[in-house]
Design an enzyme around this catalytic site. Structure first.
Site, PDB file in Angstrom:
ATOM      1  N   HIS A   1       0.829  -1.210   0.000  1.00 13.29           N
ATOM      2  CA  HIS A   1       0.000   0.000   0.000  1.00 13.29           C
ATOM      3  C   HIS A   1       0.866   1.265   0.000  1.00 13.29           C
ATOM      4  O   HIS A   1       0.664   2.165  -0.838  1.00 13.29           O
ATOM      5  CB  HIS A   1      -0.902   0.003   1.236  1.00 13.29           C
ATOM      6  N   GLU A   2       1.821   1.313   0.916  1.00 12.40           N
ATOM      7  CA  GLU A   2       2.644   2.513   1.020  1.00 12.40           C
ATOM      8  C   GLU A   2       3.596   2.651  -0.168  1.00 12.40           C
ATOM      9  O   GLU A   2       3.933   3.771  -0.574  1.00 12.40           O
ATOM     10  CB  GLU A   2       3.429   2.501   2.337  1.00 12.40           C
TER      11      GLU A   2
ATOM     12  N   HIS B   1       1.809   4.657  -2.790  1.00 11.66           N
ATOM     13  CA  HIS B   1       1.944   6.102  -2.583  1.00 11.66           C
ATOM     14  C   HIS B   1       3.357   6.569  -2.930  1.00 11.66           C
ATOM     15  O   HIS B   1       3.552   7.603  -3.571  1.00 11.66           O
ATOM     16  CB  HIS B   1       1.658   6.450  -1.118  1.00 11.66           C
TER      17      HIS B   1
END
Length: 368
Positions: free
Chosen positions: A17-18, A21
């Protein structure tokens, strides 16, 4: 061991997920100051040579973050010397892309796991569309009702039913659900024996049931759902198609379920006993790992999709809440006061931590 497996899965999903980003910000020319796994206090960190990004490992393992320059607006990011590389000064469509990238990566990761499962063999309900690709099909318990004779006797979802006393049949590859249901109904509440397989272990259990106490009114039942489940293995092209369809169907089901739960919460009809936090998920991870690696991978894909949908909720501090701010700015054609954004997101983050503590407390309370 189960806790370790859970922490590994959580770390992988947070990384995915990170990283979404992170890579979206980097490719968009935005400065990334820190990539962290877990929440502070910080255990250790390092900053590679010629890198502007610091990487850290933190004590609280339930989460992670990417510190993107300007995502939390301040004077430096708005008009400082490096403000051109600030998130807040990038076009709004880039801001939305960076904020949504974590969710997109979680969905892609789940799709990869599911598609890989279809390539190597994924547990699937047998039907006319996949029967030619199925192997090792067995009658499997797909549901166990709470407080039912089945639950009280120790049966669990995923157990394979091998034999039930009272069934007279020729030797066949697998029992059918109708055979088991009829045998239970014909028992008239008398004691009968059911043999099941869990993992590599076969075990018989004895179940005694009085007709009036059946789960189904005026009938004898032990409170289970059953279906023929086998390992489906597709060729690459079909695996990609089925992986995409399954991922889409799961996303839709999770979104509808979460929407219904939010509506029930607002109306005061939500059942919070059905909500699991970290402790509850640890138990589910243990059950999935007991069934085998492919079940654990499937469960990981499901958690990844849940994480994606949850993060899109338009709630402060979540990705969806931050995207909502960007959309509002696009509508009103001016930036929202940075102090208001930071204040609202801070309150949202505090509420999320409080919710996690409450759900974790309820999970622990269920154990006693």
């Amino acid at each position: 061991m189960t806790v370790i497996i859970f922490l590994i899965i959580l770390a992988i999903l947070v990384l995915v997920h990170e990283f979404g980003h992170f890579i979206a910000a980097k490719k968009s020319g935005i400065r990334v100051d820190e990539f962290g796994i877990g929440f502070p206090p910080k255990l250790f960190s390092w900053k590679p040579k010629k890198s502007e990004t610091r990487y850290s490992i933190n004590m609280i393992p339930f989460g992670g973050y990417v510190k993107i320059f300007g995502e939390t607006p301040d004077g430096e990011s708005i008009s400082g010397p490096d403000s051109k590389r600030s998130f807040v000064n990038r076009p709004r469509y880039i801001q939305v892309w960076v904020l949504a990238a974590g969710v997109i990566f979680n969905i892609i990761f789940a799709w990869l796991l599911i598609t890989t499962g279809f390539l190597v063999g994924l547990p699937t309900i047998v039907d006319d569309s996949n029967i030619e690709y199925i192997r090792d099909a067995e009658l499997t318990i797909t549901q166990v009702l709470p407080e039912s004779p089945a639950e009280l006797s120790g049966l669990k979802v995923g157990d394979r039913i091998l034999d039930v006393s009272g069934i007279k049949r020729e030797q066949l590859p697998s029992l059918t659900g109708d055979e088991v249901s009829n045998a239970i109904a014909d028992s008239d509440g008398e004691e009968f024996t059911l043999t099941y397989r869990r993992g590599a272990t076969n075990a018989p259990i004895t179940i005694s049931l009085i007709a009036e106490e059946g789960i189904i009114e005026n009938d004898v039942a032990i409170g289970i759902g059953m279906d023929q489940i086998g390992l489906v293995r597709y060729p690459l092209s079909r695996a990609v198609i089925e992986g995409t369809k399954t991922t889409g169907n799961l996303l839709l089901a999770i979104t509808v379920g979460l929407t219904d739960f939010i509506v029930d919460t607002v109306s005061g009809n939500a059942d919070f006993s059905e909500v699991s936090g970290p402790v509850g998920i640890v138990g589910l991870v243990g059950e999935a790992s007991d069934l085998g690696l492919i079940y654990l991978l499937s469960f990981t894909a499901l958690i990844s999709l849940h994480l994606a949908v949850l993060n899109l909720i338009p709630f402060p501090a979540l990705d969806g809440g931050r995207i909502l701010f960007v959309i509002i700015e696009a509508i009103i054609r001016r930036p929202i006061n940075p102090r208001i954004q930071n204040w609202v997101n801070g309150i949202g983050f505090a509420l999320l931590i409080l919710l996690m503590v409450i759900v974790t407390y309820k999970d622990i309370a269920k154990l006693f």
